[in-house]
Structure formats: structure tokens, C-alpha cells
Design a protein around this motif. Structure first.
Motif, PDB file in Angstrom:
ATOM      1  N   TYR A  32      -1.161  27.585 -33.565  1.00 20.17           N
ATOM      2  CA  TYR A  32       0.137  28.039 -34.052  1.00 20.17           C
ATOM      3  C   TYR A  32       0.888  28.667 -32.889  1.00 20.17           C
ATOM      4  O   TYR A  32       0.374  29.556 -32.218  1.00 20.17           O
ATOM      5  CB  TYR A  32      -0.047  29.054 -35.181  1.00 20.17           C
ATOM      6  N   GLU A  38       4.739  30.263 -32.247  1.00 19.20           N
ATOM      7  CA  GLU A  38       6.041  30.607 -32.822  1.00 19.20           C
ATOM      8  C   GLU A  38       6.967  31.075 -31.715  1.00 19.20           C
ATOM      9  O   GLU A  38       6.626  31.965 -30.937  1.00 19.20           O
ATOM     10  CB  GLU A  38       5.881  31.710 -33.871  1.00 19.20           C
ATOM     11  N   ASP A  39       8.122  30.445 -31.658  1.00 20.38           N
ATOM     12  CA  ASP A  39       9.127  30.773 -30.644  1.00 20.38           C
ATOM     13  C   ASP A  39       8.530  30.810 -29.238  1.00 20.38           C
ATOM     14  O   ASP A  39       8.588  31.832 -28.557  1.00 20.38           O
ATOM     15  CB  ASP A  39       9.794  32.113 -30.956  1.00 20.38           C
ATOM     16  N   CYS A  92       6.393  26.183 -34.160  1.00 20.73           N
ATOM     17  CA  CYS A  92       7.302  26.764 -35.129  1.00 20.73           C
ATOM     18  C   CYS A  92       8.482  27.446 -34.457  1.00 20.73           C
ATOM     19  O   CYS A  92       8.326  28.079 -33.419  1.00 20.73           O
ATOM     20  CB  CYS A  92       6.519  27.781 -35.950  1.00 20.73           C
ATOM     21  N   ASN A 148      11.524  30.243 -35.105  1.00 19.15           N
ATOM     22  CA  ASN A 148      11.910  31.357 -35.955  1.00 19.15           C
ATOM     23  C   ASN A 148      13.238  31.890 -35.446  1.00 19.15           C
ATOM     24  O   ASN A 148      14.285  31.489 -35.923  1.00 19.15           O
ATOM     25  CB  ASN A 148      10.819  32.436 -35.935  1.00 19.15           C
ATOM     26  N   SER A 159       7.342  22.842 -37.608  1.00 10.74           N
ATOM     27  CA  SER A 159       7.325  23.983 -38.520  1.00 10.74           C
ATOM     28  C   SER A 159       8.574  24.824 -38.314  1.00 10.74           C
ATOM     29  O   SER A 159       9.096  24.904 -37.203  1.00 10.74           O
ATOM     30  CB  SER A 159       6.102  24.868 -38.262  1.00 10.74           C
ATOM     31  N   VAL A 183      10.322  28.725 -39.654  1.00  9.32           N
ATOM     32  CA  VAL A 183      10.295  29.964 -40.427  1.00  9.32           C
ATOM     33  C   VAL A 183      11.638  30.089 -41.136  1.00  9.32           C
ATOM     34  O   VAL A 183      12.686  29.935 -40.520  1.00  9.32           O
ATOM     35  CB  VAL A 183      10.054  31.192 -39.523  1.00  9.32           C
ATOM     36  N   SER A 206       9.212  33.671 -44.763  1.00  6.90           N
ATOM     37  CA  SER A 206       8.928  34.953 -44.122  1.00  6.90           C
ATOM     38  C   SER A 206       9.814  36.054 -44.682  1.00  6.90           C
ATOM     39  O   SER A 206      10.994  35.848 -44.944  1.00  6.90           O
ATOM     40  CB  SER A 206       9.161  34.835 -42.616  1.00  6.90           C
ATOM     41  N   LYS A 218       4.634  34.297 -44.389  1.00  7.82           N
ATOM     42  CA  LYS A 218       4.401  35.205 -43.270  1.00  7.82           C
ATOM     43  C   LYS A 218       4.731  36.610 -43.750  1.00  7.82           C
ATOM     44  O   LYS A 218       5.870  36.933 -44.041  1.00  7.82           O
ATOM     45  CB  LYS A 218       5.298  34.808 -42.091  1.00  7.82           C
TER      46      LYS A 218
END
Length: 128
Positions: free
Chosen positions: A7, A9-10, A29, A31, A50, A52, A81, A105
Motif C-alpha cells: 500500500y 498513499e500519496d 492510492c 489522497n 486506489s 481515498v 476515509s 481508513k
């Protein structure tokens, strides 16, 4: 490329919308680079798998549902989230279940997070 990440994210600066395509494994992902904004979502949807989505950032439940539907239409994993300023309101849990969002989340501490987790447990009991 050097790490087997599940995973991310950003992973890049918020405005590096093309560089995100360098990440190919696991859940890549976005976000803050999307910020639950349809225009930015449309710019990155082909380069990620993905997204968010924060109902409080999207602005309304109707727009939240539209964004979830758009993500699903593009075969993206949806991660619903809460924002850091969430309340004890457990509507978040009902949204995730009703709209079949497979990932949420939440933080791990705080009464507002516990309220949502407990509501997920109650929903699970009621649908068994």
C-alpha cells in the motif's frame, strides 16, 4: 521498484500527477493529490488503482456516491476515509456498508473512531 510495497498513499508531491504511474505494485492510492475532487480524480484515474474518498471533503452525500461510483466504474479500490476533525457520528459506517466500500481508513485512537468501529460491529451483527 526496490521494495515490495502493498500500500502506497500519496507517494509523490501532490501536483506530480504523471509520476504516480511509476508505482505499479500493491495498492497505489491517491489522497491529498486528488482531495476528493472530480477534476483531479479524472487526471489520475488511469495511473492509480486506489483512491481515498472523504465525504467531508467531497461536500455532500450525493457527490460522495458519485465519486465512489466513478471509482468503481474505473475498477479502482475505494478507501472511504474520515477526516481528522470527525465527530462521533456513525453515519460513516453506514455509508461504507450501504455503498459496498471494501476499505475504510480510520484512526486507531479516539472516541470518534471507536464509535465508527463499534457501529461496524453492530451492522455486522444485524446482517448475519
Amino acid at each position: 521498484r526496490d521494495f515490495d510495497l502493498n500500500y502506497v498513499e500519496d507517494p509523490l508531491e501532490d501536483n506530480d500527477l504523471n509520476g504516480i504511474s511509476n508505482f505499479k505494485r500493491g495498492m497505489v492510492c491517491v489522497n491529498s493529490s486528488v482531495g476528493s475532487n472530480f477534476d483531479r480524480f479524472n487526471l489520475v484515474k488511469k495511473n492509480v488503482n486506489s483512491v481515498v474518498i472523504k465525504p467531508s471533503q467531497v461536500g455532500s452525500l450525493i457527490k460522495t456516491k458519485e465519486m465512489i461510483d466513478a471509482a468503481n466504474e474505473n475498477d479502482l479500490n475505494v478507501i472511504l476515509s474520515e477526516s481528522s476533525s470527525e465527530s462521533n457520528d456513525n453515519l460513516f459506517s453506514h455509508i461504507a456498508v450501504a455503498w459496498n466500500v471494501s476499505n475504510v481508513k480510520l484512526g486507531i485512537t479516539g472516541k470518534e473512531r471507536l464509535a465508527k468501529i463499534n457501529e461496524f460491529k453492530e451492522i455486522e451483527k444485524s446482517i448475519r
